[in-house]
Scaffold this active site. Structure first.
Site, PDB file in Angstrom:
ATOM      1  N   LYS A   1      37.194 -28.051  95.250  1.00 12.84           N
ATOM      2  CA  LYS A   1      38.781 -28.424  94.429  1.00 12.84           C
ATOM      3  C   LYS A   1      38.681 -27.320  93.305  1.00 12.84           C
ATOM      4  O   LYS A   1      38.101 -26.123  93.489  1.00 12.84           O
ATOM      5  CB  LYS A   1      37.602 -28.846  93.447  1.00 12.84           C
ATOM      6  CG  LYS A   1      38.611 -29.851  92.234  1.00 12.84           C
ATOM      7  CD  LYS A   1      37.447 -30.539  91.499  1.00 12.84           C
ATOM      8  CE  LYS A   1      36.689 -29.587  90.062  1.00 12.84           C
ATOM      9  NZ  LYS A   1      37.709 -29.862  89.001  1.00 12.84           N
TER      10      LYS A   1
ATOM     11  N   ASP B   1      42.854 -29.809  92.039  1.00 12.24           N
ATOM     12  CA  ASP B   1      42.517 -30.899  89.769  1.00 12.24           C
ATOM     13  C   ASP B   1      43.378 -30.404  89.213  1.00 12.24           C
ATOM     14  O   ASP B   1      42.742 -29.729  88.580  1.00 12.24           O
ATOM     15  CB  ASP B   1      41.735 -30.731  90.272  1.00 12.24           C
ATOM     16  CG  ASP B   1      40.925 -31.858  88.845  1.00 12.24           C
ATOM     17  OD1 ASP B   1      41.804 -32.074  88.591  1.00 12.24           O
ATOM     18  OD2 ASP B   1      39.786 -30.899  88.426  1.00 12.24           O
ATOM     19  N   LEU B   2      44.845 -30.488  89.239  1.00  8.80           N
ATOM     20  CA  LEU B   2      45.659 -30.001  88.755  1.00  8.80           C
ATOM     21  C   LEU B   2      46.172 -31.026  87.682  1.00  8.80           C
ATOM     22  O   LEU B   2      46.575 -30.834  86.679  1.00  8.80           O
ATOM     23  CB  LEU B   2      46.826 -29.607  88.871  1.00  8.80           C
ATOM     24  CG  LEU B   2      46.710 -28.550  89.843  1.00  8.80           C
ATOM     25  CD1 LEU B   2      48.451 -27.922  90.520  1.00  8.80           C
ATOM     26  CD2 LEU B   2      46.319 -27.577  88.523  1.00  8.80           C
ATOM     27  N   LYS B   3      45.755 -32.555  87.458  1.00  8.33           N
ATOM     28  CA  LYS B   3      46.012 -33.603  86.386  1.00  8.33           C
ATOM     29  C   LYS B   3      47.091 -33.094  85.858  1.00  8.33           C
ATOM     30  O   LYS B   3      47.707 -33.171  84.618  1.00  8.33           O
ATOM     31  CB  LYS B   3      44.821 -33.304  85.272  1.00  8.33           C
ATOM     32  CG  LYS B   3      43.595 -33.081  86.130  1.00  8.33           C
ATOM     33  CD  LYS B   3      42.764 -33.050  84.556  1.00  8.33           C
ATOM     34  CE  LYS B   3      40.902 -33.085  84.764  1.00  8.33           C
ATOM     35  NZ  LYS B   3      40.530 -31.705  85.725  1.00  8.33           N
ATOM     36  N   LEU B   4      48.173 -33.761  87.306  1.00  2.21           N
ATOM     37  CA  LEU B   4      49.221 -34.219  86.192  1.00  2.21           C
ATOM     38  C   LEU B   4      49.832 -35.313  84.987  1.00  2.21           C
ATOM     39  O   LEU B   4      49.427 -35.817  85.476  1.00  2.21           O
ATOM     40  CB  LEU B   4      50.267 -33.819  88.040  1.00  2.21           C
ATOM     41  CG  LEU B   4      50.393 -33.213  89.165  1.00  2.21           C
ATOM     42  CD1 LEU B   4      51.303 -34.008  90.395  1.00  2.21           C
ATOM     43  CD2 LEU B   4      50.011 -30.886  88.684  1.00  2.21           C
ATOM     44  N   HIS B   5      50.966 -34.788  84.701  1.00  4.33           N
ATOM     45  CA  HIS B   5      51.486 -35.776  83.952  1.00  4.33           C
ATOM     46  C   HIS B   5      52.629 -35.125  82.964  1.00  4.33           C
ATOM     47  O   HIS B   5      52.638 -34.243  82.120  1.00  4.33           O
ATOM     48  CB  HIS B   5      50.069 -35.947  82.728  1.00  4.33           C
ATOM     49  CG  HIS B   5      50.542 -36.757  82.157  1.00  4.33           C
ATOM     50  ND1 HIS B   5      51.191 -38.653  81.928  1.00  4.33           N
ATOM     51  CD2 HIS B   5      50.860 -37.036  80.255  1.00  4.33           C
ATOM     52  CE1 HIS B   5      51.331 -39.080  81.480  1.00  4.33           C
ATOM     53  NE2 HIS B   5      50.954 -37.909  79.816  1.00  4.33           N
ATOM     54  N   ASP B   6      53.441 -36.087  83.569  1.00  2.00           N
ATOM     55  CA  ASP B   6      54.769 -34.659  83.251  1.00  2.00           C
ATOM     56  C   ASP B   6      56.105 -36.476  83.419  1.00  2.00           C
ATOM     57  O   ASP B   6      55.960 -37.202  83.680  1.00  2.00           O
ATOM     58  CB  ASP B   6      55.524 -33.938  83.749  1.00  2.00           C
ATOM     59  CG  ASP B   6      56.375 -33.294  83.482  1.00  2.00           C
ATOM     60  OD1 ASP B   6      57.141 -33.531  82.785  1.00  2.00           O
ATOM     61  OD2 ASP B   6      55.615 -31.764  83.198  1.00  2.00           O
ATOM     62  N   ILE B   7      57.405 -36.420  83.254  1.00  2.00           N
ATOM     63  CA  ILE B   7      58.430 -37.666  83.420  1.00  2.00           C
ATOM     64  C   ILE B   7      58.012 -37.639  84.655  1.00  2.00           C
ATOM     65  O   ILE B   7      57.734 -36.950  85.723  1.00  2.00           O
ATOM     66  CB  ILE B   7      59.720 -36.618  83.112  1.00  2.00           C
ATOM     67  CG1 ILE B   7      60.059 -35.337  83.662  1.00  2.00           C
ATOM     68  CG2 ILE B   7      59.653 -36.488  81.911  1.00  2.00           C
ATOM     69  CD1 ILE B   7      61.906 -35.283  83.426  1.00  2.00           C
TER      70      ILE B   7
ATOM     71  N   ASN C   1      60.073 -38.132  88.023  1.00  2.00           N
ATOM     72  CA  ASN C   1      61.312 -36.812  88.344  1.00  2.00           C
ATOM     73  C   ASN C   1      60.137 -35.888  88.763  1.00  2.00           C
ATOM     74  O   ASN C   1      59.878 -35.378  90.078  1.00  2.00           O
ATOM     75  CB  ASN C   1      62.282 -36.800  88.445  1.00  2.00           C
ATOM     76  CG  ASN C   1      62.984 -35.752  88.836  1.00  2.00           C
ATOM     77  OD1 ASN C   1      63.707 -36.266  90.113  1.00  2.00           O
ATOM     78  ND2 ASN C   1      63.580 -34.523  88.469  1.00  2.00           N
ATOM     79  N   THR C   2      60.101 -35.055  87.814  1.00  2.00           N
ATOM     80  CA  THR C   2      58.740 -33.578  87.879  1.00  2.00           C
ATOM     81  C   THR C   2      57.388 -33.446  88.490  1.00  2.00           C
ATOM     82  O   THR C   2      56.983 -33.227  89.372  1.00  2.00           O
ATOM     83  CB  THR C   2      58.350 -33.437  86.643  1.00  2.00           C
ATOM     84  OG1 THR C   2      59.659 -32.620  85.568  1.00  2.00           O
ATOM     85  CG2 THR C   2      57.788 -31.543  86.767  1.00  2.00           C
TER      86      THR C   2
ATOM     87  N   THR D   1      35.489 -36.998  81.527  1.00  2.00           N
ATOM     88  CA  THR D   1      33.665 -36.908  81.237  1.00  2.00           C
ATOM     89  C   THR D   1      33.398 -36.300  79.729  1.00  2.00           C
ATOM     90  O   THR D   1      32.153 -36.022  79.644  1.00  2.00           O
ATOM     91  CB  THR D   1      32.912 -36.666  82.506  1.00  2.00           C
ATOM     92  OG1 THR D   1      33.258 -35.270  82.760  1.00  2.00           O
ATOM     93  CG2 THR D   1      32.750 -37.417  83.608  1.00  2.00           C
TER      94      THR D   1
ATOM     95  N   GLY E   1      30.130 -28.333  90.018  1.00  2.00           N
ATOM     96  CA  GLY E   1      30.352 -27.046  90.000  1.00  2.00           C
ATOM     97  C   GLY E   1      29.295 -26.486  89.569  1.00  2.00           C
ATOM     98  O   GLY E   1      29.025 -25.739  90.250  1.00  2.00           O
ATOM     99  N   ARG E   2      28.918 -25.199  88.184  1.00  2.00           N
ATOM    100  CA  ARG E   2      28.167 -24.848  88.098  1.00  2.00           C
ATOM    101  C   ARG E   2      27.167 -24.492  88.572  1.00  2.00           C
ATOM    102  O   ARG E   2      26.325 -23.787  88.624  1.00  2.00           O
ATOM    103  CB  ARG E   2      27.715 -24.474  85.868  1.00  2.00           C
ATOM    104  CG  ARG E   2      29.226 -23.784  85.345  1.00  2.00           C
ATOM    105  CD  ARG E   2      29.511 -24.332  83.948  1.00  2.00           C
ATOM    106  NE  ARG E   2      29.906 -25.566  83.798  1.00  2.00           N
ATOM    107  CZ  ARG E   2      30.378 -26.262  82.338  1.00  2.00           C
ATOM    108  NH1 ARG E   2      30.174 -26.126  81.959  1.00  2.00           N
ATOM    109  NH2 ARG E   2      31.248 -27.430  82.531  1.00  2.00           N
TER     110      ARG E   2
HETATM  111  O1  C5P Z   1      30.429 -27.194  85.923  1.00  2.00           O
HETATM  112  P1  C5P Z   1      30.283 -28.918  86.521  1.00  2.00           P
HETATM  113  O2  C5P Z   1      29.874 -29.348  87.531  1.00  2.00           O
HETATM  114  O3  C5P Z   1      30.685 -29.593  85.416  1.00  2.00           O
HETATM  115  O4  C5P Z   1      32.122 -28.891  86.292  1.00  2.00           O
HETATM  116  C1  C5P Z   1      33.056 -30.393  86.605  1.00  2.00           C
HETATM  117  C2  C5P Z   1      34.034 -29.798  86.916  1.00  2.00           C
HETATM  118  O5  C5P Z   1      34.759 -31.379  87.567  1.00  2.00           O
HETATM  119  C3  C5P Z   1      35.078 -29.089  86.562  1.00  2.00           C
HETATM  120  O6  C5P Z   1      36.315 -28.289  87.240  1.00  2.00           O
HETATM  121  C4  C5P Z   1      35.285 -29.860  86.028  1.00  2.00           C
HETATM  122  O7  C5P Z   1      37.195 -29.720  85.137  1.00  2.00           O
HETATM  123  C5  C5P Z   1      36.031 -31.255  86.404  1.00  2.00           C
HETATM  124  N1  C5P Z   1      36.453 -32.456  85.715  1.00  2.00           N
HETATM  125  C6  C5P Z   1      35.588 -33.144  85.170  1.00  2.00           C
HETATM  126  N2  C5P Z   1      35.665 -34.303  84.455  1.00  2.00           N
HETATM  127  C7  C5P Z   1      36.586 -35.075  84.709  1.00  2.00           C
HETATM  128  C8  C5P Z   1      37.206 -34.224  86.307  1.00  2.00           C
HETATM  129  C9  C5P Z   1      37.251 -33.106  86.101  1.00  2.00           C
HETATM  130  O8  C5P Z   1      34.020 -32.919  84.766  1.00  2.00           O
HETATM  131  N3  C5P Z   1      36.963 -36.345  84.061  1.00  2.00           N
END
Ligand code: C5P
Length: 247
Positions: free
Chosen positions: A40, A67-73, A75-76, A122, A212-213
């Site tokens: 991701k 994972d850019l979580k788009l939200h705009d008008i 057309n964009t 979350t 992630g972490r």
């Molecule tokens: O490091 P960690 O396991 O918490 O990373 C979770 C990933 O999921 C991050 O990249 C975070 O931006 C993403 N995410 C999230 N909750 C959401 C949507 C995406 O934690 N609802």
């Protein structure tokens, strides 16, 4: 929904490459090796020049979740979605506003890009939603947005593991469910307020786990990814044994 649900445990782990630049992200991908097949790319990396890694990873046979979580008008959103599709991404997130979801579906049409709607982050709880002006609590808002996502033709939903169980019960298999907020037993929760172990998330109906972490900050990222894939595999073969909560 047209997207197929994954079956191989290794295909169900998505590693969040939350790194500041391409160099650091590529070091992580190399360290993880074949332990993960799906990455991701989020805002930090994309805005640090890392969006170009999408095409590079896709050409190397990896799948990429932008994972850019788009939200705009509309057309964009439609035009931005079409650009992401051209990079070869597999997933793209948009916020679960009906207008935004419909525009993204139009932009992805005819491409292999699958769209995920972000229900409620979350890191938010009921108090955070009230502070932001919402009349709904987390559970009610997630369910409302899940139904709106199905109506808009979205492929899947990003939600917490606990919400996955409720969405599966309410909507069956009409959406792919992708859950962040996953923490193997004994690891730090950080800023996540609604977390579950990998096994609990799978038992609750998640198709994909975003981690992630717990992987990227482990001294041995490959071993950390392997442990999580092992936990996914074990929970698929004996779902009743799945543990709940991060221990
Ligand atoms: O490091 P960690 O396991 O918490 O990373 C979770 C990933 O999921 C991050 O990249 C975070 O931006 C993403 N995410 C999230 N909750 C959401 C949507 C995406 O934690 N609802």
């Amino acid at each position: 929904m047209t997207a197929a649900r994954p079956t191989d445990p290794r295909d169900r782990l998505i590693v969040a490459l939350d790194a500041p630049d391409i160099g650091e992200a590529e070091r992580l991908v190399a360290a993880i090796g074949d332990a993960a097949r799906f990455y991701k790319i989020g805002m930090e990396l994309a805005y640090g020049g890392g969006l170009a890694l999408t095409a590079k990873l896709a050409q190397a046979g990896k799948r990429v979740f932008v994972d850019l979580k788009l939200h705009d008008i509309p057309n964009t959103v439609e035009r931005a979605t079409a650009q992401i599709a051209r990079l070869g991404a597999t997933f793209l997130t948009v916020h679960a506003y009906p207008q935004t979801m419909r525009a993204a579906v139009a932009g992805a049409k005819g491409s292999g890009l699958e769209l995920l709607a972000v229900s409620v982050l979350t890191s938010s709880d009921d108090a955070d939603l009230a502070e932001a002006g919402y009349a709904y609590g987390v559970a009610a808002l997630v369910e409302r947005r899940a139904r709106q996502a199905v109506a808009a033709g979205i492929d899947g939903l990003v939600c917490s593991p606990a919400e996955a169980a409720k969405i599966r019960a309410a909507l069956g298999d009409s959406l792919l469910l992708v859950t962040p907020g996953v923490r193997p037993a004994g690891t730090a929760t950080g800023d996540q307020k609604r977390v579950a172990t990998p096994a609990a998330a799978i038992a609750d109906g998640a198709d994909y786990l975003v981690v992630g972490r717990p992987i990227t900050q482990d001294p041995d990222p490959r071993a950390a990814a392997e442990r999580i894939v092992g936990e996914i595999a074990a929970s698929v073969s004996s779902p009743r044994a799945a543990g709940r909560g991060p221990g």
